[in-house]
Structure formats: structure tokens, C-alpha cells
Design an enzyme around this catalytic site. Sequence first.
Site: not given
Length: 86
Positions: A23, A46, A53-54, A81
Site C-alpha cells: 500500500y 473500489n 487490487c488483490h 498467479e
Amino acid sequence: MKTFAERVRAVVRKISKGKTMTYAQVARAAGRPRAARGVGAIMRSNYDERIPCHRVVRSDGKLGGYNRGGTGRKRTILKKEGVYEW
DNA sequence: ATAATGACGTGAT
DNA sequence: AATCACGCCATTA
């Protein structure tokens, strides 16, 4: 006028698959080095699927939250991922 | 405009 | 290592 939120979203959208940003890093990249918490507020509000955003995690090594499936979901996605830090 | 809230961060217990 | 106390800041009511 470009709001801080828009710039943050732009930054997050650029995070490649398999990578992550904290962040604080996002805040810095958006031009507000001390707004890590603000970034969290934006992510929380959001709901755009196009924004990964993950891939935004905490500096202390923990995951941080997720408004679309919980931290469990977030961990799963990251693992999928290729982010094996967790 | 003001107050409360919290997907944060760092340093001190 | 785990918690606590504080500062920081956008969002929401």
C-alpha cells in the site's frame, strides 16, 4: 480533475501478474508517500474488476483485506498467479 | 464542514 | 514474535 483515487487505480492497474506492491509503494507511486492508509480506503471502496487490487499487500508481510471474497480469496488468487510468498 | 471509520506503517512494549 | 499506541489520509455518514 484527476483525483488521488484515480491515480491510485491507474497505478494498481499496471501491476503485472505474479507481482505485488505494498500500500505504501502504491501511495508513493501515486504521489502521496504517507497515504498508505488512504490507498486502503480507496481499494476498499473500489469494486472495479479491471483493477487487480488483490496484488496490493501490506508492508509487514501480511495480506491486507479484500472486499470481494475476503483475504482467503485474495491469497488463493495470488498463489494462482505465482506469488508463493504465502 | 465536522466526525467517525479503517484493505496502513513504524516504532515502542 | 505479538501487541499497543500514534500518526497519516481518503471515504463515508
